[in-house]
Design an enzyme around this catalytic site. Sequence first.
Site, PDB file in Angstrom:
ATOM      1  N   PRO A   2       2.103  16.295 -97.519  1.00  0.00           N
ATOM      2  CA  PRO A   2       2.924  15.530 -96.571  1.00  0.00           C
ATOM      3  C   PRO A   2       2.920  14.031 -96.886  1.00  0.00           C
ATOM      4  CG  PRO A   2       1.576  17.122 -95.416  1.00  0.00           C
ATOM      5  CD  PRO A   2       1.109  17.115 -96.844  1.00  0.00           C
ATOM      6  N   GLU A   3       4.092  13.428 -96.764  1.00  0.00           N
ATOM      7  CA  GLU A   3       4.238  11.989 -96.966  1.00  0.00           C
ATOM      8  C   GLU A   3       4.550  11.342 -95.615  1.00  0.00           C
ATOM      9  OE1 GLU A   3       6.801  11.118-100.322  1.00  0.00           O
ATOM     10  OE2 GLU A   3       6.245  12.982-101.308  1.00  0.00           O
TER      11      GLU A   3
END
Length: 285
Positions: A2-3
């Site tokens: 996840p960013e």
Amino acid sequence: MPELPEVETVRQGLARWVTGRRIDWVEVRHPRAVRRHLLGGAHFADVLAGRTVLDVRRRGKYLWLPLDSGDAVIGHLGMSGQLLLQPAAAPDETHLRVRFRFADEGPELRFVDQRTFGGLSVSEGGATLPSEIAHIARDPLDPEFSDAQFGVALRRRRTEVKRALLDQTLISGVGNIYADEALWRAGLHGARPTDALTGPAARRLLGHVRDVLGEAITAGGTSFDALYVNVNGESGYFDRSLNVYGREGQPCRRCAAPIRREAFMNRSSYSCPRCQPRPRATARG
């Protein structure tokens, strides 16, 4: 992994559902999930019992929950971590690692992590900003992010521009997916030397980074599999808007040239060979 858009989507959901609630008790079901809490799982649970969550904040890809004790819970999703709000009667997830039960008997917070690369910990006195993540730079959506300072620091880095975008001490929250997307929009190859960028090129790139991140947050992030979901278990749909990432061999949406994939830091970079030509030694933005 996840960013920023995925973590921000989770933060927004948590802020809605856990702010102002008092933790009744905590169950640690797997010690690896709290391995960064050096005093162990029992202490992690004891120090949180009876505490009230005041807010949910984010620095880059990290979340923290300030508590009324002045401490904070730090969370990192790793590659497969999920923070889910579930009715207490809901069946336990296969990879449930930590459970938070609240005094109001409303939905409980569950940390689910298949690969156990993520984790939770308590930062003593870390309500304002945990010292453990203070070294991480502000992200470009932070109101206190300085465009001018970023531009100067970027051009002084003397590295490749994509490596600079992934440097969390320079600009936080940007990972492989959104770096590729912003570079495509800016018409820059990831190997472009940062010290060869002009000021206008650096500002243009930062603008595209902001646009990509903002649009991805609106779409709930990018989900390529079931590992990333929001607090309600729903997937994001920004993958439908990707212009280069994961599109090897497909036509560029701008010029129709086949998208190329190149090896980059044990992963892949995607770009258009026509819109983003590899830089020459003397090329400037």
